[in-house]
Design an enzyme around this catalytic site. Structure first.
Site: not given
Length: 871
Positions: A330, A610, A614
């Site tokens: 990410d 996080d 996800d």
């Protein structure tokens, strides 16, 4: 009747809004109860799971476990209680570890369920009241203000300066402005400005929203459904060991049965003695200590990774992280700091670059210039505050306004000194600017900040096209651009109409969530290790490309968006994903598809993240890595590994430790299989040829007991070899039984046979009693296994170095212990009576050690020839 749409992706029409406006008193209590019974409570359904007893019993459903239990029964019947205890301890340890790991999916679902807001302010029966978040129903009108967590998926009915932080769902690092205006039906999740999503946070403004989805029907609920349906893959080593153990155990049992039949019907051995010998062969051949040593090696890896701020939640994940060939990361909070900063400014005097980290009002401006007016406007037209806490600057309020305050502090000291606010026009998505009237030592001034296309039209005497082009140039760098202006022609209040065409343009500022400096180094280290790094974010394509270039991704210029991904089928995506390293405006389904597509190409994939968005991809990946400080609980529970410091650099350290653990596991396997084969082949050859047994069954069991686990444990503590991170990652489908390992097993087994039968024949030729010849053969086996241990410690380089000979404390402690045990059973009279041993003469003992040295020389020379040919 009140509108109660159930599709959160649909958009409100004018007729629908009129229907809503006509009943702004909200639902009646009776209607709310009816809908609660119809739709259920606003919480995620609890996933069905097996009870703890069934989960524990299921851990024993494995062929290797069946064989180990059978071996324990046989050794128990033979009254070899120590062997029985060791085998049963291995079985129980594996069952307990598996039982603990089974609860991970349920914990992940529980973490997402906890994200729903506990209380909500709603209109019921024409009055405002607070209700439990679980009691919300579609059709409720919810009242929200800054600081509130959104309790369900809402369609915005009224918005005043409204913005929501949606990073947990979209990955976008800054709050998103919300309006009542409809958007296109196929708009990406982060672009649906008329929707508020359950679990997100209101950062500014107030709103009224209509509940359109609750519980499992919300966006978070949909992600929970994805998470529950995601198949969690076994790590390559675990899958291979399951397959290998199953077939090896069946092969050994089949061969033992054939050997028993051959010895009884062809060689006519006495059955009870033959049976004990065959059991000794089976126990020697089955690597029953391997699961225990693997578990210990993984546990040691857990401790090593914890020292590197990488917390392992699932033991096999250590091996998985060491084998990854792709890291899908990410952007927000992972590669970047998740803190906005002003990186550039442009005024009529020129372009300026601004350095500094976080919200600290410290940094350099290059080149030096006069930015006081721009900085003062940025500080005055601002509702945020900076606070220094424990040596770290934090922002209270909007992150972008915090960044503007930090910028102002870099330009001048105390930019708000002496200024008193008289009036303000809050930011609103309809007019897209904020204006503040202040009075200070130099009189009254109105400061304005907002979208460049809006603020520039309010300014006089400027070249609109030129400054629009300059704003676009900053945006192409991945910066979020704001324009600032002011006017001193102000009365006691701000009149929005009087600002039009009256402002003096001050300049543009470009803000960005900057990359972590250590992340740049970590990406470079991963690429040097042959690991491809790919960014998957919900943020805009331009921002993603800019960050990708700064952190050093391989192909930052090409960006694939979520909308483009939707147009690709799985086969096309599998082709595209190999060459594209930046994916923007993605949804949870996109992240899941990308991970799956990479795995379809035979790659081992690590996914970092996080947010709640996800979690499904974290679970699907070979190694899911969650951020420990800023990560959501759902992400942590779905992950295999949690970074305690949220530092991408810790991933490179985790990869190094993971490769070390895998190397050590491979060393354990490469030591165990040849020695087990050598032990068993000695007895098998004697039975087939009709020779006297060089080693008795009880002596085989003794060797298996003292060396099978102890020497393997020593290998589990081996340090990282030189050049570990210079090797490319192994393929996901790489077999643990490589041709090189099979050759090594065959070579060592043959050398064991030659050495043991050579010593045994030597002793018989010298007229030694059978018991002494068998004792010498037994000690020869142990010596060979010790020398094999020193050889196998360096599988990627030479073992003929002082460092290799010096070993580790664990290695020498184990060697000394085994040597002492062998001396005891060889020379201690009570032990001689149990194992049928005799004292070995001194010079014969030296000869046995000499055979070990010769064995080491042969296999080391063979390794050097093999390594030389492979270069």
């Amino acid at each position: 009747m009140l509108l109660t749409p159930t599709d959160p992706h649909s958009q409100p029409t004018e007729r629908c809004l009129v229907a809503v406006e006509s009943v702004l008193g909200g639902l009646t209590s009776t209607e709310a109860e009816r809908r609660l019974a119809q739709h259920g409570p606003n919480r995620l359904p609890k996933a069905h799971s097996r009870g703890p007893v069934r989960r524990f019993v299921a851990q024993f459903h494995n062929v290797l476990i069946y064989v180990l239990i059978a071996a324990a029964v046989v050794t128990g019947a033979l009254q070899h209680w120590v062997d029985t205890g060791v085998i049963l301890a291995v079985v129980l340890a594996n069952a307990v570890i598996g039982f603990i790991q089974e609860g991970k999916a349920e914990a992940a679902m529980a973490a997402i369920r906890g994200m729903l807001a506990p209380r909500a302010a709603v209109l019921r029966d024409g009055a405002r009241l607070s209700v439990d978040g679980a009691d919300l129903v579609p059709g409720d009108i919810v009242l929200l203000e800054a600081g509130d967590k959104v309790p369900a998926d809402l369609r915005v009915l009224e918005a005043r300066g409204l913005a929501a932080q949606e990073a947990i769902l979209t990955g976008e690092s800054v709050p998103v402005e919300k309006t009542v205006d409809p958007v296109a039906p196929d708009a990406a999740l982060g672009d649906r400005r008329s929707m508020l999503w359950s679990g997100t946070l209101i950062t500014q403004g107030t709103a009224r929203g209509l509940v359109v989805a609750t519980g499992a029907a919300t966006e978070i609920g949909r992600i929970g459904g994805l998470l529950a349906g995601v198949e969690q893959l076994k790590t390559p080593l675990v899958a291979q060991m399951d397959h290998f153990a199953r077939w090896l155990s069946l092969l050994i049992l089949l061969f033992a049965g054939l050997l028993l039949a051959y010895g009884y019907y062809v060689r006519h051995y006495e059955f009870s003695e033959l049976f004990i010998a065959v059991v000794g062969v089976a126990v020697a051949a089955i690597p029953e200590g391997l699961p225990a040593v693997m578990t210990i090696a993984l546990a040691i890896g857990v401790q090593a990774m914890a020292r590197r701020n990488a917390i392992i939640r699932r033991l096999p994940a250590i091996e998985a992280i060491g084998s990854v060939s792709v890291i899908c990361t990410d952007k927000t909070g992972t590669l970047t700091r998740n803190e906005m900063v002003v990186a550039a400014a442009e005024t009529p005097e020129g372009v300026f670059e601004i350095s500094g980290e976080g919200y600290a009002p410290e940094g350099e401006i290059t080149p030096a210039g006069s930015l006081e007016d721009l900085a003062r406007a940025a500080a005055l037209c601002n509702d945020a505050e900076l606070r220094l806490r424990d040596g770290h600057w934090t922002v209270e309020g909007d992150p972008m306004e915090g960044a503007l305050l930090a910028f102002a502090g870099k330009v001048m000291k105390d930019p708000r000194t002496g200024a008193r606010r008289l009036d303000a026009i809050p930011f609103d998505a309809r007019h897209r600017y904020m204006a503040v009237l202040t009075e200070g030592p130099e009189g009254r001034v109105t400061s304005v900040k907002g979208a460049p296309e809006r603020v520039l039209r309010m300014c006089r005497d400027i070249d609109l096209k030129h400054w629009h082009d300059r704003a676009e140039a900053l945006a192409r760098r991945g910066l979020r651009v704001l324009a600032l202006a002011e006017t001193t022609e102000a009365s006691g209040k701000i009149d929005a109409n009087s600002l039009e065409g009256q402002l003096v343009f001050l300049g543009l500022v470009g803000l960005i969530d900057p990359p972590r400096p250590e992340a740049i180094a970590a990406v470079a280290e991963c690429r040097a290790a042959g690991i491809r790094v790919k960014m998957i974010t919900g943020d805009h394509a331009g921002t993603a490309a800019a960050i990708a270039a700064q952190v050093g991704l391989a192909n930052p210029g090409r960006v694939l968006t979520g909308a483009e991904l939707d147009k690709l089928d799985d086969a096309q995506l599998a082709l595209e994903v190999a060459s594209v390293d930046v994916f923007a405006r993605t949804s949870p389904e996109h992240k899941l598809r990308l991970v799956t597509a990479l795995q379809a190409n035979g790659l081992s994939v690590a996914m970092t993240g996080d947010g709640v968005n996800d979690a499904p991809a974290l679970k699907r990946a070979d190694a899911g890595i969650a951020m420990g400080l800023k990560g959501s609980e759902a992400a942590k529970e779905a992950a295999d590994l949690v970074l305690a410091d949220d530092n991408f650099a810790s991933i490179a350290a985790a990869v190094r430790e993971g490769r070390t653990v895998y190397d050590n596991l491979k060393k354990v396997i490469s030591w165990t299989l040849p020695t087990n084969a050598g032990e068993s082949m000695v007895v098998i050859l004697a039975l087939l040829a009709g020779f006297a047994l060089p080693i008795t069954a009880i002596q085989i069991l003794w060797i298996n007991l003292i060396t099978g686990i102890t020497l393997g444990i020593a290998l589990a503590f081996e340090p990282t070899e030189t050049g570990t991170m210079a090797r490319p990652p192994r393929r996901r489908d790489a077999s643990i039984l490589s041709g090189e390992l099979v050759w090594h097993v065959a070579l060592v087994a043959l050398l064991f046979l030659a050495a043991v039968f050579g010593i045994f024949t030597y002793a018989i030729d010298r007229g030694y009693p059978l018991e002494l010849a068998q004792t010498m053969a037994m000690n020869t086996l142990v010596v060979l296994e010790i020398f094999h241990l020193f050889f196998i410690r360096n599988i990627h380089g030479t073992s003929l170095t002082w460092a290799a000979a010096r070993g580790t404390k664990i290695v020498w402690a184990v060697v000394v212990a085994i040597t002492a045990a062998q001396f005891a059973v060889t020379y201690f009279i009570p032990a001689q009576a149990i194992l049928g041993t005799r004292a070995v003469p001194l010079w014969d003992g030296i000869l046995i050690v000499g055979v070990g040295v010769a064995f080491f020389a042969v296999i080391e020379i063979e390794k050097q020839i093999r390594l030389g040919l492979s270069q």
